[in-house]
Design an enzyme around this catalytic site. Sequence first.
Site, PDB file in Angstrom:
ATOM      1  CB  CYS A  56      33.159  33.144  45.392  1.00 12.91           C
ATOM      2  SG  CYS A  56      33.497  34.641  44.471  1.00 12.91           S
ATOM      3  CD1 TRP A  70      40.240  36.359  45.079  1.00 16.08           C
ATOM      4  CD2 TRP A  70      39.448  35.984  43.021  1.00 16.08           C
ATOM      5  NE1 TRP A  70      41.275  36.528  44.187  1.00 16.08           N
ATOM      6  CE2 TRP A  70      40.813  36.313  42.919  1.00 16.08           C
ATOM      7  CE3 TRP A  70      38.738  35.717  41.849  1.00 16.08           C
ATOM      8  CZ2 TRP A  70      41.490  36.363  41.704  1.00 16.08           C
ATOM      9  CZ3 TRP A  70      39.406  35.775  40.634  1.00 16.08           C
ATOM     10  CH2 TRP A  70      40.775  36.088  40.577  1.00 16.08           C
ATOM     11  CE  LYS A 100      45.188  26.234  50.171  1.00 16.80           C
ATOM     12  NZ  LYS A 100      46.548  26.688  49.880  1.00 16.80           N
ATOM     13  CD  GLU A 128      56.668  26.713  46.288  1.00 23.02           C
ATOM     14  OE1 GLU A 128      56.080  27.030  45.242  1.00 23.02           O
ATOM     15  OE2 GLU A 128      56.083  26.587  47.384  1.00 23.02           O
TER      16      GLU A 128
END
Length: 593
Positions: free
Chosen positions: A2, A76, A588, A461
């Site tokens: 957010c 989010w 993120k 990864e």
Amino acid sequence: MCGIISALSFDDGVSESLLSALERLEYRGYDSAGIAYIDGNSRLHRIRTVGRIKTLREAVERQSVKANVGIGHTRWATHGKVTELNAHPHSADGVAIVHNGIIENYQELRKRLVAAGYSFESETDSEVIAKLIAFNMKSGASFESAFKQAISKFVGTFAIAAIYEAEPDVLIGAKRGSPMAVGLSKDGRSCFIASDAVALSSLADEIAYLEEEDIVVARKGDTLRYEICNASGETVVREVVPNKVSLDDVTKNGYETFMLKEIFEEPRVARNTYDKFDYDVDLSKFPGVSIIACGTSYYAGLLAKYWLEDIAGIHVDVEIASEFRYRNPVLFKNSLYVFISQSGETIDTLCAMRLVKAAGIKTLALVNVDASSIAREADYVIKTVAGVEVGVASTKAFVAQTLSMLLLAKRKADFDIDVVESAMNSVLNKSHEFAKTAEKLKSGRSLFYVGRGTSYPISLEGALKIKELSYVSAEGYPSGEIKHGPIAIVDDCVHTVAIAPFDKHFEKTVSNTQEILARNGKVILLTTDAARGSLHGFDANENVDCIFLPDCDALYQPFPLMTAIHLLAYHTAKAKGYDVDKPRNLAKSVTVE
Ligand code: F6R
């Protein structure tokens, strides 16, 4: 998670400042968004939309908003589905708020407010904030004291900004556990309170970061000022620092996406990391190292384990922060505890670090965001110099984290950065080859990424990156592990990306992929030029595709491989038509547990 922005100004164009900041903040969450503002007649309005900021912008522009004060939010979802009613701002009796964080005791507060006659329109925890401020004002409290009373009742974390229609010259913000910064425009005519420096770039050149429990009140009179008070209610001055985020950092600079721009920056990030690295940590003083992190940063730690044990001869444990902090870990007072985080805000990593600090042990953090919570609370900080990473999937930050860890293990003077930079550039020049392979990968039902030695963390990864961008199930394994169970799912719809540079593990990894081919699986062999003479017809198999990367010393080989797996994930998501910068369900900076 957010993003919040708020503005108070002598000019009536704050809606554009809010929208442009929300566009920059979109990486923090992007399922719905909204703004609230107060018009010239002291009336509060809200505009909320489901979807991206683009949709919100269209809705705001349809209404030709004029306002001197407003708040904005990009969400989010945590509590409650993605709907307009759950989107922020939330409001009550002329008060509007935006919130990042979680109010843990919201059920109990909500019950009390319902008993006091309030009805709730959303399923969120955040709506109680607006209602409680409004409720407090009913008993005669001013907006500011009603806000402060409300804050004192919350259990959990928050960055909150609030406005009230009867006091349009006031803007209030508060912080506990979620980041918040305040800044004035160059001309002093506007004040902004936001989640981070990225939101404030191009709005404020100088900013102050709030400390835990700070409350900031901005007021417009003859001039515009803000005042910060701490948890004890004392007025405090927080250091004003230049906002280092430039507009260049947050624009695509001609690339189609931020992710592609950031992958193409990887060789330069490696060079910068090397040039600026000047930490001299004497590892021989420590009996062991514990590395704690989440996601891609955790994989950077796993890769570092190979180097620290091999080069520095020191025992290394690598832990996932969310497990470490809840399992009553046995701490070694003399060990070096290292916390890796791009954002510096990941709550599990931050709390794990606090746990270690509370035991009186010194902490070292590797962080990419200067003023982040982890950077501010760690005893020692190694600043990774990847620059602002906007793409939600971490790419260039992984390069900076891993190279920094390698430089801790190996003396800078014994390191050849030219080799690394040039090998990574050669991989970028092969971008089209990854695009071609992606066309094949996109049809796969699921994927394995396998490798041995340092290629194993690279496999993890690679699998994470393709999973988060292409929404396909993908697992990373040591190549020797596949036959211990996972091979059961191999059939002609399963692709395996074998990461096998021509090193001491090459033959073994290739032999493991034979086991996959024998079960009709498809193999993409990511290897190096020197392997060409040792394939013995392996590449003639119709189920095999080979991509040849440049050879370099085994120490440096992980770096071109990183760029390679990032490109492969990028092109596969593009081939499937997905938004690589904003993959679904993600954000993120994970500031919730
Ligand atoms: C994956 C990714 C995440 C982050 C993780 C930790 O592409 O970006 O897995 O690595 O959320 O974030 P930081 O490094 O900010 O602590």
